[in-house]
Design an enzyme around this catalytic site. Structure first.
Site, PDB file in Angstrom:
ATOM      1  N   ASP A   1       0.811  -1.212   0.000  1.00 14.00           N
ATOM      2  CA  ASP A   1       0.000   0.000   0.000  1.00 14.00           C
ATOM      3  C   ASP A   1       0.848   1.266   0.000  1.00 14.00           C
ATOM      4  O   ASP A   1       0.564   2.215  -0.695  1.00 14.00           O
ATOM      5  CB  ASP A   1      -0.911   0.016   1.236  1.00 14.00           C
ATOM      6  CG  ASP A   1      -1.862  -1.166   1.227  1.00 14.00           C
ATOM      7  OD1 ASP A   1      -2.413  -1.449   0.158  1.00 14.00           O
ATOM      8  OD2 ASP A   1      -2.019  -1.805   2.273  1.00 14.00           O
TER       9      ASP A   1
ATOM     10  N   ASP B   1       1.632  -2.840   4.526  1.00 14.68           N
ATOM     11  CA  ASP B   1       0.773  -3.812   3.882  1.00 14.68           C
ATOM     12  C   ASP B   1      -0.423  -3.991   4.810  1.00 14.68           C
ATOM     13  O   ASP B   1      -0.314  -4.618   5.845  1.00 14.68           O
ATOM     14  CB  ASP B   1       1.576  -5.121   3.733  1.00 14.68           C
ATOM     15  CG  ASP B   1       0.876  -6.109   2.832  1.00 14.68           C
ATOM     16  OD1 ASP B   1      -0.342  -6.228   2.964  1.00 14.68           O
ATOM     17  OD2 ASP B   1       1.555  -6.758   2.028  1.00 14.68           O
TER      18      ASP B   1
ATOM     19  N   HIS C   1       9.103  23.261  -8.113  1.00 18.58           N
ATOM     20  CA  HIS C   1      10.529  23.096  -7.824  1.00 18.58           C
ATOM     21  C   HIS C   1      11.352  23.988  -8.746  1.00 18.58           C
ATOM     22  O   HIS C   1      11.119  24.020  -9.963  1.00 18.58           O
ATOM     23  CB  HIS C   1      10.957  21.635  -8.034  1.00 18.58           C
ATOM     24  CG  HIS C   1      10.245  20.664  -7.137  1.00 18.58           C
ATOM     25  ND1 HIS C   1      10.734  20.302  -5.902  1.00 18.58           N
ATOM     26  CD2 HIS C   1       9.074  20.012  -7.292  1.00 18.58           C
ATOM     27  CE1 HIS C   1       9.894  19.440  -5.337  1.00 18.58           C
ATOM     28  NE2 HIS C   1       8.879  19.240  -6.164  1.00 18.58           N
TER      29      HIS C   1
ATOM     30  N   ASP D   1      17.301  20.756  -2.526  1.00 23.34           N
ATOM     31  CA  ASP D   1      16.342  20.073  -3.427  1.00 23.34           C
ATOM     32  C   ASP D   1      16.927  19.955  -4.836  1.00 23.34           C
ATOM     33  O   ASP D   1      17.406  20.933  -5.404  1.00 23.34           O
ATOM     34  CB  ASP D   1      15.063  20.929  -3.445  1.00 23.34           C
ATOM     35  CG  ASP D   1      13.985  20.437  -4.402  1.00 23.34           C
ATOM     36  OD1 ASP D   1      14.065  19.278  -4.856  1.00 23.34           O
ATOM     37  OD2 ASP D   1      13.053  21.226  -4.676  1.00 23.34           O
TER      38      ASP D   1
ATOM     39  N   HIS E   1       3.249  18.226   2.030  1.00 25.22           N
ATOM     40  CA  HIS E   1       3.098  17.164   1.020  1.00 25.22           C
ATOM     41  C   HIS E   1       3.390  15.788   1.616  1.00 25.22           C
ATOM     42  O   HIS E   1       4.224  15.654   2.511  1.00 25.22           O
ATOM     43  CB  HIS E   1       4.052  17.422  -0.157  1.00 25.22           C
ATOM     44  CG  HIS E   1       3.549  18.466  -1.104  1.00 25.22           C
ATOM     45  ND1 HIS E   1       4.384  19.206  -1.909  1.00 25.22           N
ATOM     46  CD2 HIS E   1       2.289  18.893  -1.383  1.00 25.22           C
ATOM     47  CE1 HIS E   1       3.659  20.028  -2.652  1.00 25.22           C
ATOM     48  NE2 HIS E   1       2.394  19.876  -2.333  1.00 25.22           N
TER      49      HIS E   1
ATOM     50  N   HIS F   1      17.066  14.905  -2.326  1.00 29.58           N
ATOM     51  CA  HIS F   1      15.761  14.939  -2.967  1.00 29.58           C
ATOM     52  C   HIS F   1      15.884  14.848  -4.481  1.00 29.58           C
ATOM     53  O   HIS F   1      15.461  15.735  -5.233  1.00 29.58           O
ATOM     54  CB  HIS F   1      14.998  16.204  -2.568  1.00 29.58           C
ATOM     55  CG  HIS F   1      13.502  16.013  -2.549  1.00 29.58           C
ATOM     56  ND1 HIS F   1      12.775  15.983  -3.706  1.00 29.58           N
ATOM     57  CD2 HIS F   1      12.634  15.826  -1.544  1.00 29.58           C
ATOM     58  CE1 HIS F   1      11.497  15.796  -3.388  1.00 29.58           C
ATOM     59  NE2 HIS F   1      11.396  15.695  -2.096  1.00 29.58           N
TER      60      HIS F   1
ATOM     61  N   HIS G   1       6.895  21.209   4.826  1.00 33.52           N
ATOM     62  CA  HIS G   1       5.630  21.559   4.158  1.00 33.52           C
ATOM     63  C   HIS G   1       4.711  20.345   4.138  1.00 33.52           C
ATOM     64  O   HIS G   1       5.130  19.239   4.471  1.00 33.52           O
ATOM     65  CB  HIS G   1       5.866  22.104   2.741  1.00 33.52           C
ATOM     66  CG  HIS G   1       6.492  21.125   1.797  1.00 33.52           C
ATOM     67  ND1 HIS G   1       7.839  20.802   1.852  1.00 33.52           N
ATOM     68  CD2 HIS G   1       5.972  20.406   0.776  1.00 33.52           C
ATOM     69  CE1 HIS G   1       8.110  19.924   0.895  1.00 33.52           C
ATOM     70  NE2 HIS G   1       7.001  19.661   0.234  1.00 33.52           N
TER      71      HIS G   1
ATOM     72  N   HIS H   1       6.811  14.456   2.411  1.00 32.50           N
ATOM     73  CA  HIS H   1       7.563  15.107   3.484  1.00 32.50           C
ATOM     74  C   HIS H   1       6.898  14.910   4.836  1.00 32.50           C
ATOM     75  O   HIS H   1       7.519  15.139   5.871  1.00 32.50           O
ATOM     76  CB  HIS H   1       7.717  16.604   3.172  1.00 32.50           C
ATOM     77  CG  HIS H   1       8.635  16.831   2.015  1.00 32.50           C
ATOM     78  ND1 HIS H   1       9.929  17.250   2.173  1.00 32.50           N
ATOM     79  CD2 HIS H   1       8.460  16.617   0.702  1.00 32.50           C
ATOM     80  CE1 HIS H   1      10.505  17.307   0.962  1.00 32.50           C
ATOM     81  NE2 HIS H   1       9.639  16.930   0.061  1.00 32.50           N
TER      82      HIS H   1
ATOM     83  N   SER I   1       5.671  24.202 -12.308  1.00 28.91           N
ATOM     84  CA  SER I   1       6.270  23.313 -11.311  1.00 28.91           C
ATOM     85  C   SER I   1       6.539  24.059 -10.005  1.00 28.91           C
ATOM     86  O   SER I   1       6.785  25.261 -10.003  1.00 28.91           O
ATOM     87  CB  SER I   1       7.582  22.740 -11.859  1.00 28.91           C
ATOM     88  OG  SER I   1       8.232  22.002 -10.843  1.00 28.91           O
TER      89      SER I   1
END
Lengths: 538, 538
Positions: free
Chosen positions: B28, B426, B350, B177, B53, B372, B51, B56, B348
């Site tokens: 999963d 899982d 980034h 990054d 997301h 990253h 942040h 992260h 984007s």
């Protein structure tokens, strides 16, 4: 696969296959469903193959074998290289005595009620053709895969004047390649790739590995030429690369200077700056030579820092992840990687929008049926046709299995859909595995399987030995003695309940056990592995 | 996940997860292997999240739960929106009483031997930060995900002056990054997207569906603004879209004019040219709202010819196929589709190469460790660092688990690798399912399974009832009565042979049956399904 039918006779154009997507678990190949042909096997006049790529030729052994079982053995027509590739494929499948008829582009001849002519085109494999099928109602032109390369490597551009002539005489229907209709402008010529490869090679101090489609024989030629110009030897790595170069040489499509090629075992004997390795694996295929090199697993070629890998190909849609993984492993071992994003080391074999329009303007067809593309590209192709002046009602956006009927007065409309779609090849067998087997495999691959074997006495249904519990693909079960014990006691309890209720029918008992066990397993694991109870009566 | 350690104390920066690739059958989620932290749970001073997301923040519930089992309960620091997203995630996992400490960017404070400061950055979610960790050896700066958007939607560009100030004071190590280091130039500003969306909307006569990441709250704002400007209502479709807009509104990141939003059940009540649907599913996710619309399977929204779907997002690498399938289904039902290839409807989050160089020039770090990104991007990032004058020996291209040790005299070198990598989730469990269970699942998914149950008498080992043969995921077996019979007689023959040789040990018998049956099945099917013999003694 395209079927053209007239006056009770059939000509089949191309017999391609595709490769399975990940959700087609365990499937090896995907063929077109050709039940329609099977039922009409004896009406087939010929199979015509436009060029030697898998997606136009790959299903040939299966189709021919199947038609033979129906008592039909149609001849196969195509160019010399195309038939050489077909022959090699048929040999792999041990299919003998197929009539393979080599056709020279530009020479028309009769095939039952049709007049067949191949028209020379340019594509990413030599010997590619469009097919014109003349009938008393008019001519059907099927483009095959094409680009209008004005400076092809072998100096033989597409036969635009013959296309124009056909257009002047009147073409009833054009079926045209849609692969690159979404790209504006004109595709770059294949012959522009060679100088760019040589430029890239000239900057390399270590070994150079070039990966490309093995069937792109003109690309192979250009790699060989660039290597020769820089006084590097060339090693061919990967079975299909060696096979295709051999076929290409025997038919005069590849010229290799004497002494340039070195065997795969000799590669490591040459200094890094004196060798170019030409390898399969441009799509990141799991067992390909390049993939094995990237994972430091190739028996003969060990890559290292300072080597450069040139991807002279772009990923086929769906292969992006595999290609990116390969590239990243190459970076990890210190190689430099050059792709078509970094330098123009690749040119597509399919014409862009302006070429598609040029085709339409040359052929001036009455009807247009875009093909060889997804729904998006069929739509864009239709828009291009309208842009060059084809009436919207004369453009037919079809679907697999949907026949376009043109009547004696030349009126066209879609008929009722015929059976069509995909057929899976799984091992040596083909057939409709889509439903039960694939659903089972998906379930097994998601959560694994529990098998529970219970033994009951024939006389009274009581359990005669402790149930066996076996699991596969279920994680975290090493510590799960407790769950196994729970399963065993659930089985005993369920059987006792069934015996009390005088349920003795094996199927019913198994259903009962399944329901009780599935509930228990889901409750404990929050997963739904396949639960398979087997009740044995002794 | 990045771990910064000083004076026996640890600060963890970000706790992300990733999504499984297709070869991780049945998995999963994928978490970082945080065994290193588990062993040092009590040394953890804090977890800082840059942040909101998933890559992260997503592993936070698992990490916190695990650390609690070790008796540690570290506080979590981050911006207000980041913590709101963390809170919602922790609630889903029923994790209570986590200390979530809202930090204002620019306000430094002590955390054990560290001084922590968040620096405001711009990214594709509001409230993104870089993290400065001051120590007596110098400052470590971790950029998080960032771009230098000079005209962000909320008017708050990245705090370049604070970055410059830190640079002047001296930064020991920059971890930066690497996502877009391979793109030349400067990324386009998020605020350029809005006018392009409005242009696209203005050309549409039917309904408009916009799909984007739900967490890209400024994109959501721009869709809302463009819809309002053209007097269209907005319907939010998809659970995470509604959730994120609610969080964004509550924190003042999204402003919605009164009466603009309509409920999902009201969408069909409005004329096609008066509605914009903002939907999840930009990555072609199987159960997402857009995917269901594309397959005509969404309970409330039925798309039709004349509707336009705008992909205001690009596929994350690996999702290309799913996105293309969705697009093609939309074309099939007659929708128009606009992607960032057709119009600049995406930007984007980034920064591109010039932004990465700007970061390096602002911060002027002594050491650089690109992070990253894949190995390719780490290398390109290192090359950018060298291009702006960082000494090559001061650039460290690391790998997961490889610690960079900086000693008291400020000398840096890689230490010995620590345990790191991936841990699979899982169902509800996490752990090392990689080996046996995944291998089994792959085998099961490739070729299915045969189960053969034989019953033998305890006294003499002779077979007491006919063997049972069960198969799952094996195709073409409906007609294969013959093979089933062969299997049964092979079982009887093997058992008789074993009885003759006085082999009575169950494990040995099962091994024997396995070998005989696997050979037979391979010979007949040319496949290698899992063959599982079960011998029951009664």
């Amino acid at each position: 696969m395209t079927v053209v039918e007239h006056d009770g006779r059939i000509v089949v154009i191309d017999v391609g296959l595709r490769f399975p997507t990940p959700e087609m678990v365990g499937i090896d190949l995907v063929l077109p469903d050709f039940s329609y042909l099977r039922e009409r096997a004896r009406e087939i006049e010929a199979i015509v193959v436009t060029h030697g790529h898998e997606d136009h030729l790959g299903a040939l052994p299966w189709v021919l074998r199947d038609l033979r079982e129906q008592g039909a053995d149609p001849p196969v027509y195509g160019g010399a290289l195309t038939l050489a590739m077909a022959r090699s494929k048929l040999e792999e499948h041990k299919l003998k005595e197929v009539q393979l008829n080599d056709v020279q582009a530009g020479e028309a001849f009769e095939l039952g009620p049709f007049e067949l002519e191949l028209i020379h085109m340019t594509h990413s494999i030599p010997d590619s053709s469009a097919v014109a099928l003349g009938t008393e109602l008019g001519t059907v032109l099927i483009t095959g895969d094409y680009k209008f390369d004005q400076t092809p490597v072998d100096g033989a551009p597409a036969d635009v004047s013959r296309l124009a002539e056909l257009g002047r005489e009147g073409v009833l229907l054009l079926c045209g390649d849609s692969t690159n209709v979404d790209r504006p402008g004109f595709s770059p010529s294949e012959s522009l790739v060679g100088p760019h490869l040589e430029e890239v090679f000239a900057r390399c101090e270590g070994r150079i590995v070039v990966t490309s489609f093995a069937s792109n024989i003109h690309r192979v030629q250009q790699v060989i030429d660039a290597a020769a110009a820089l006084e590097r030897k060339v090693g061919l790595v990967g079975r299909s690369m060696r096979k295709n170069v051999a076929i290409g040489r025997s038919l005069g499509h590849v010229e290799v200077p004497d002494g340039l090629l070195v065997g795969v075992r000799e590669i490591e004997d040459f200094p890094d700056d004196r060798i170019v390795i030409l390898s399969t694996g441009s799509q990141g295929e799991p067992l390909s030579a390049l993939r094995r090199m990237a994972y430091r697993d190739h028996p003969q070629v060990k890559l290292h820092e300072g080597d450069t890998v040139v991807f002279s190909a772009t990923p086929v849609p769906g292969n992006e992840r595999a290609v990116n993984e390969t590239i990243d492993r190459l970076f990890h071992i210190g190689c430099d990687v050059v792709t078509s994003n970094d330098a123009p080391v690749h040119a597509s074999g399919h014409g862009y929008a302006e070429e598609v329009k040029l085709m339409l303007n040359l052929v001036k067809p009455r009807y247009v049926m875009p093909f060889h593309g997804d729904f998006k590209r069929l739509r864009l192709h239709a828009q291009l046709a309208e842009a060059v002046g084809v009436e919207p009602q004369c453009v037919f956006q079809g679907d697999n299995g949907l026949p376009l009927d043109i009547d004696a007065r030349g009126r066209a409309r879609f008929g009722a859909a015929e059976q069509a779609g995909m057929v899976f090849v799984d091992g040596v067998e083909i057939g409709d595995v889509a439903d039960v087997a694939l659903r089972d495999r998906r379930m097994l691959s998601a959560d694994g399987i529990f098998i529970v074997v219970a033994t009951i006495a024939e006389q009274d249904g009581r359990s005669v030995s402790a149930p066996e519990v076996i699991f596969r693909g279920v994680p975290f079960m090493d510590e799960a003695d407790e769950l196994v014990e729970e399963i065993k006691s659930t089985v005993e309890a369920s059987l006792a309940r069934a015996a009390g209720e005088e349920i003795r029918e094996i199927d019913l008992l198994q259903q009962l056990l399944h329901d009780d066990l599935a509930r228990l397993v889901y409750d404990r694991l929050r997963r739904r592995p396949m639960v398979l109870p087997v009740v044995v009566e002794v």
